[in-house]
Design a protein around this motif. Structure first.
Motif, PDB file in Angstrom:
ATOM      1  N   SER A  60       0.826  -1.203   0.000  1.00  0.00           N
ATOM      2  CA  SER A  60       0.000   0.000   0.000  1.00  0.00           C
ATOM      3  C   SER A  60       0.862   1.256   0.000  1.00  0.00           C
ATOM      4  O   SER A  60       0.479   2.261  -0.576  1.00  0.00           O
ATOM      5  N   SER A  61       2.011   1.231   0.633  1.00  0.00           N
ATOM      6  CA  SER A  61       2.933   2.366   0.547  1.00  0.00           C
ATOM      7  C   SER A  61       4.346   1.821   0.620  1.00  0.00           C
ATOM      8  O   SER A  61       4.620   0.873   1.347  1.00  0.00           O
ATOM      9  N   CYS A  62       5.196   2.416  -0.127  1.00  0.00           N
ATOM     10  CA  CYS A  62       6.576   1.941  -0.182  1.00  0.00           C
ATOM     11  C   CYS A  62       7.480   3.135  -0.420  1.00  0.00           C
ATOM     12  O   CYS A  62       7.186   3.977  -1.254  1.00  0.00           O
ATOM     13  N   THR A  63       8.546   3.186   0.318  1.00  0.00           N
ATOM     14  CA  THR A  63       9.534   4.222   0.063  1.00  0.00           C
ATOM     15  C   THR A  63      10.849   3.539  -0.274  1.00  0.00           C
ATOM     16  O   THR A  63      11.183   2.490   0.270  1.00  0.00           O
ATOM     17  N   ILE A  64      11.518   4.116  -1.188  1.00  0.00           N
ATOM     18  CA  ILE A  64      12.820   3.584  -1.588  1.00  0.00           C
ATOM     19  C   ILE A  64      13.872   4.326  -0.788  1.00  0.00           C
ATOM     20  O   ILE A  64      13.870   5.555  -0.732  1.00  0.00           O
ATOM     21  N   ALA A  65      14.755   3.571  -0.148  1.00  0.00           N
ATOM     22  CA  ALA A  65      15.789   4.170   0.696  1.00  0.00           C
ATOM     23  C   ALA A  65      16.742   4.989  -0.161  1.00  0.00           C
ATOM     24  O   ALA A  65      17.083   4.592  -1.278  1.00  0.00           O
ATOM     25  N   PRO A  66      17.165   6.142   0.339  1.00  0.00           N
ATOM     26  CA  PRO A  66      18.145   6.934  -0.408  1.00  0.00           C
ATOM     27  C   PRO A  66      19.488   6.214  -0.443  1.00  0.00           C
ATOM     28  O   PRO A  66      19.754   5.330   0.367  1.00  0.00           O
ATOM     29  N   ASN A  67      20.293   6.593  -1.400  1.00  0.00           N
ATOM     30  CA  ASN A  67      21.632   5.998  -1.505  1.00  0.00           C
ATOM     31  C   ASN A  67      22.442   6.378  -0.277  1.00  0.00           C
ATOM     32  O   ASN A  67      22.497   7.540   0.106  1.00  0.00           O
ATOM     33  N   PHE A  68      23.045   5.389   0.337  1.00  0.00           N
ATOM     34  CA  PHE A  68      23.872   5.637   1.504  1.00  0.00           C
ATOM     35  C   PHE A  68      25.318   5.705   1.061  1.00  0.00           C
ATOM     36  O   PHE A  68      25.779   4.897   0.259  1.00  0.00           O
ATOM     37  N   VAL A  69      26.025   6.684   1.604  1.00  0.00           N
ATOM     38  CA  VAL A  69      27.445   6.810   1.325  1.00  0.00           C
ATOM     39  C   VAL A  69      28.179   6.024   2.399  1.00  0.00           C
ATOM     40  O   VAL A  69      27.993   6.243   3.585  1.00  0.00           O
ATOM     41  N   ARG A  70      28.974   5.111   1.970  1.00  0.00           N
ATOM     42  CA  ARG A  70      29.705   4.257   2.903  1.00  0.00           C
ATOM     43  C   ARG A  70      31.039   4.910   3.219  1.00  0.00           C
ATOM     44  O   ARG A  70      31.837   5.192   2.328  1.00  0.00           O
ATOM     45  N   GLN A  71      31.279   5.164   4.497  1.00  0.00           N
ATOM     46  CA  GLN A  71      32.549   5.732   4.912  1.00  0.00           C
ATOM     47  C   GLN A  71      33.499   4.611   5.294  1.00  0.00           C
ATOM     48  O   GLN A  71      33.137   3.721   6.054  1.00  0.00           O
ATOM     49  N   VAL A  72      34.671   4.689   4.753  1.00  0.00           N
ATOM     50  CA  VAL A  72      35.692   3.690   5.037  1.00  0.00           C
ATOM     51  C   VAL A  72      36.721   4.339   5.953  1.00  0.00           C
ATOM     52  O   VAL A  72      37.172   5.448   5.706  1.00  0.00           O
ATOM     53  N   THR A  73      37.073   3.642   7.009  1.00  0.00           N
ATOM     54  CA  THR A  73      38.077   4.151   7.934  1.00  0.00           C
ATOM     55  C   THR A  73      39.396   3.454   7.649  1.00  0.00           C
ATOM     56  O   THR A  73      39.456   2.237   7.545  1.00  0.00           O
ATOM     57  N   VAL A  74      40.425   4.254   7.504  1.00  0.00           N
ATOM     58  CA  VAL A  74      41.767   3.740   7.253  1.00  0.00           C
ATOM     59  C   VAL A  74      42.470   3.586   8.597  1.00  0.00           C
ATOM     60  O   VAL A  74      42.536   4.524   9.382  1.00  0.00           O
ATOM     61  N   LEU A  75      42.956   2.380   8.880  1.00  0.00           N
ATOM     62  CA  LEU A  75      43.708   2.102  10.106  1.00  0.00           C
ATOM     63  C   LEU A  75      45.129   1.704   9.725  1.00  0.00           C
ATOM     64  O   LEU A  75      45.323   0.768   8.947  1.00  0.00           O
ATOM     65  N   MET A  76      46.104   2.427  10.252  1.00  0.00           N
ATOM     66  CA  MET A  76      47.493   2.075   9.954  1.00  0.00           C
ATOM     67  C   MET A  76      48.420   2.617  11.035  1.00  0.00           C
ATOM     68  O   MET A  76      48.091   3.569  11.732  1.00  0.00           O
ATOM     69  N   ARG A  77      49.549   1.957  11.171  1.00  0.00           N
ATOM     70  CA  ARG A  77      50.598   2.409  12.092  1.00  0.00           C
ATOM     71  C   ARG A  77      51.665   3.066  11.233  1.00  0.00           C
ATOM     72  O   ARG A  77      52.147   2.482  10.254  1.00  0.00           O
ATOM     73  N   LEU A  78      52.013   4.309  11.572  1.00  0.00           N
ATOM     74  CA  LEU A  78      52.956   5.081  10.772  1.00  0.00           C
ATOM     75  C   LEU A  78      54.219   5.386  11.564  1.00  0.00           C
ATOM     76  O   LEU A  78      54.175   5.548  12.789  1.00  0.00           O
ATOM     77  N   ARG A  79      55.328   5.485  10.843  1.00  0.00           N
ATOM     78  CA  ARG A  79      56.586   5.945  11.437  1.00  0.00           C
ATOM     79  C   ARG A  79      56.905   7.293  10.816  1.00  0.00           C
ATOM     80  O   ARG A  79      56.955   7.422   9.595  1.00  0.00           O
ATOM     81  N   ILE A  80      57.105   8.288  11.672  1.00  0.00           N
ATOM     82  CA  ILE A  80      57.387   9.642  11.218  1.00  0.00           C
ATOM     83  C   ILE A  80      58.774  10.021  11.719  1.00  0.00           C
ATOM     84  O   ILE A  80      59.078   9.896  12.913  1.00  0.00           O
ATOM     85  N   ASN A  81      59.628  10.490  10.811  1.00  0.00           N
ATOM     86  CA  ASN A  81      60.984  10.922  11.144  1.00  0.00           C
ATOM     87  C   ASN A  81      61.081  12.439  11.032  1.00  0.00           C
ATOM     88  O   ASN A  81      60.253  13.076  10.389  1.00  0.00           O
ATOM     89  N   GLN A  82      62.109  12.989  11.631  1.00  0.00           N
ATOM     90  CA  GLN A  82      62.414  14.420  11.554  1.00  0.00           C
ATOM     91  C   GLN A  82      61.287  15.293  12.117  1.00  0.00           C
ATOM     92  O   GLN A  82      60.882  16.276  11.513  1.00  0.00           O
ATOM     93  N   ILE A  83      60.779  14.934  13.290  1.00  0.00           N
ATOM     94  CA  ILE A  83      59.792  15.742  13.990  1.00  0.00           C
ATOM     95  C   ILE A  83      60.573  16.722  14.868  1.00  0.00           C
ATOM     96  O   ILE A  83      61.327  16.302  15.742  1.00  0.00           O
ATOM     97  N   ILE A  84      60.411  18.006  14.634  1.00  0.00           N
ATOM     98  CA  ILE A  84      61.184  19.014  15.356  1.00  0.00           C
ATOM     99  C   ILE A  84      60.319  19.627  16.448  1.00  0.00           C
ATOM    100  O   ILE A  84      59.231  20.130  16.183  1.00  0.00           O
ATOM    101  N   VAL A  85      60.824  19.556  17.688  1.00  0.00           N
ATOM    102  CA  VAL A  85      60.122  20.123  18.847  1.00  0.00           C
ATOM    103  C   VAL A  85      61.141  20.847  19.734  1.00  0.00           C
ATOM    104  O   VAL A  85      62.341  20.588  19.661  1.00  0.00           O
ATOM    105  N   LYS A  86      60.645  21.737  20.591  1.00  0.00           N
ATOM    106  CA  LYS A  86      61.531  22.453  21.521  1.00  0.00           C
ATOM    107  C   LYS A  86      62.031  21.488  22.601  1.00  0.00           C
ATOM    108  O   LYS A  86      61.484  20.395  22.788  1.00  0.00           O
ATOM    109  N   LEU A  87      63.075  21.899  23.320  1.00  0.00           N
ATOM    110  CA  LEU A  87      63.657  21.026  24.338  1.00  0.00           C
ATOM    111  C   LEU A  87      62.676  20.709  25.461  1.00  0.00           C
ATOM    112  O   LEU A  87      62.696  19.617  26.010  1.00  0.00           O
TER     113      LEU A  87
END
Length: 114
Positions: free
Chosen positions: A9-36
């Motif tokens: 008797s009534s029907c609605t079509i679901a809107p397109n869903f945008v799928r978010q993908v999460t990136v998981l990774m372990r990174l190594r960062i060199n040459q990070i400069i900070v004060k003493l």
């Protein structure tokens, strides 16, 4: 029957869903400069700035190496760090060989007791 009507008797079509993908990774960062007199927040901020990421996308920061750069006489000495960090975001960060790399799994160090 009209388009989108499947005999109900009534029907609605679901809107397109945008799928978010999460990136998981372990990174190594060199040459990070900070004060003493740096704090863990300073390191996190410097890493986020280098990666172009939000600080809330980073966790588990581990400083691996720390050296002092006192070459210039016109500025105070600085620490140059190498660190690993866990990254969890929507887009992968830009990797720069030698500067920002995917971290390699490390073997656990044996514990030596006297």
């Amino acid at each position: 029957m009209p388009s989108g009507h499947f005999g109900f008797s009534s029907c609605t079509i679901a809107p397109n869903f945008v799928r978010q993908v999460t990136v998981l990774m372990r990174l190594r960062i060199n040459q990070i400069i900070v004060k003493l007199e740096y704090t863990p927040e300073d390191v996190l901020h410097a890493i986020a700035r280098r990666l172009g990421a939000q600080e809330q996308d980073l966790s588990n920061v581990e400083v691996l190496r720390r050296s002092i750069d006192a070459r210039k006489k016109d500025r105070p000495p600085l620490y140059v760090l190498s660190a690993e960090v866990s990254y969890e975001g929507e887009t992968p960060p830009d990797l720069t060989p030698g500067q920002v790399d995917v971290a390699q799994e490390r073997e656990p160090r044996p514990v030596v007791t006297p």
